[in-house]
Motif scaffolding. Sequence first.
Motif, PDB file in Angstrom:
ATOM      1  N   LEU A 117       0.909  -1.122  -0.143  1.00 46.73           N
ATOM      2  CA  LEU A 117      -0.061  -0.055   0.290  1.00 46.73           C
ATOM      3  C   LEU A 117       0.900   1.254   0.059  1.00 46.73           C
ATOM      4  CD1 LEU A 117      -2.710  -1.247   2.547  1.00 46.73           C
ATOM      5  CD2 LEU A 117      -2.612  -1.213  -0.058  1.00 46.73           C
ATOM      6  N   VAL A 312      -5.392  -4.842   0.983  1.00 48.52           N
ATOM      7  CA  VAL A 312      -5.839  -5.043  -0.571  1.00 48.52           C
ATOM      8  C   VAL A 312      -5.209  -6.235  -1.220  1.00 48.52           C
ATOM      9  CG1 VAL A 312      -5.730  -4.255  -3.088  1.00 48.52           C
ATOM     10  CG2 VAL A 312      -6.129  -2.505  -1.106  1.00 48.52           C
ATOM     11  N   ALA A 323      -7.041   0.834  -2.847  1.00 44.10           N
ATOM     12  CA  ALA A 323      -6.117   1.309  -1.748  1.00 44.10           C
ATOM     13  C   ALA A 323      -6.599   2.747  -1.388  1.00 44.10           C
ATOM     14  CB  ALA A 323      -4.616   1.364  -2.339  1.00 44.10           C
ATOM     15  N   GLU A 327      -7.898   3.749   2.190  1.00 48.10           N
ATOM     16  CA  GLU A 327      -7.422   5.157   2.665  1.00 48.10           C
ATOM     17  C   GLU A 327      -8.577   5.889   3.255  1.00 48.10           C
ATOM     18  OE1 GLU A 327      -3.795   8.123   1.538  1.00 48.10           O
ATOM     19  OE2 GLU A 327      -5.330   7.496  -0.017  1.00 48.10           O
TER      20      GLU A 327
END
Length: 429
Positions: A117, A312, A323, A327
């Motif tokens: 990530l 993910v 992602a 977030e």
Amino acid sequence: MSVTTRRTRLAAAALAAITAIGGLAACGNDDDKPAAGEKPAKLVVDTFGEMGYDELVKQYEKDTGIKVELRKTAQLAEYRPKLVRYLATGKGAADVTALEEGILNEFKPNARNWSDLAPLVSDHSKDYLPWKWELGKAQDGRLIGLPTDVGSLAVCYRKDLFQAAGLPTERDQVSALWSDWNGFHEAGRKYKQGSGGKAFIDSITAVSNGVMFQGNGDLFYDKEDNIIADTSPAVKNAWDTATSMADISAKAQTWSPEWSGGFKQGTFAATFCPSWMLGIVTENSGPANKGKWDVASVPGGGGNWGGSWLAVPAQSKYPKEAAKLAEYLTNAKSQVEAFKAKGPLPTNLEALKNDAFISYTNEYFSNAPTGKIFGESVAKIQPTYLGPKHQAIKENALEPALRAFESGQADKAKAWEQFTKDAKTQGAF
């Protein structure tokens, strides 16, 4: 290296090899890859329990035009096998996947199953509780999980049932009943006597979880991943404390229909509530019991049961967009909203300082200041090391043995023997 360590690591390597096949299968067909710059029509999010994302994903859909499908699984015991299957076959995984602390370490050895990530999102390394952020990294250093919540402990109790049994009902007075676990047991006995023999707690497995996750030492594994379930003082203390309370238990297996219905029917008057449990208690108890529940401190002064990360899977066709969704769901504002919706306690430092979080009172729980109650405990949380098969040992060895004792199918010594035997099997894959 001990035999146990070697066996555990070889087993972990075997699992890694199996799931690696899935990872290769997922990315081996170029025909399945979207065209460069293609926007996904839908992203799928897999969660367990209640994480408070229902309204958040609706807003995300409005902001991005990307539909989000939430796939909820009630029990972690059902969630984990599905995830293992997705990784092993290289298909079926969601674009965003919640990883609970009890299973996180199981999936770290083969980081190739997960997108890194770090290059897909902004640098958030200073935005979360430091230990929580670090636990989201695999052994090779790649960031596989963004922090969601922690499970700061409390006790949820029924004020109306306490009052009928002659016990105090105000949360400060209730907390004063049990500065330690002996006090909790004594309060349960008084409740049982005052209520005409009704059960005080849902089950002794709930007690064992409450005691174990108070940070009093290594649990099923030591730091080198040796299985120490049979010699761990922390586990033995949890076992002894839990089994001593069989006399005040409703013997309702957690997540069973009897347990879920017990909240509404008043089968038991108290249960241990990590913050994420507030939403589950609300759902199970229903609108008719609004205002009858309240929140008191846990015996022993605190602890941390649960907490998760969003990851993910590498097989996602849209890792960058997935992602970004992860977030969004873990940013400060979203963590506050998720807490207000279902109770998951923020780990984002900005969220923990947010006035909307700090001042939040939960109307369902008699306007308990849950933001203050749980928020003040975060700084005291000491992470407990959980080995690669922690969840399997807990669910398939410890809890069945406790239930065997609780139901009278085995005496204490026989049940402990069953647990230590099964722990070695479950812990070694």
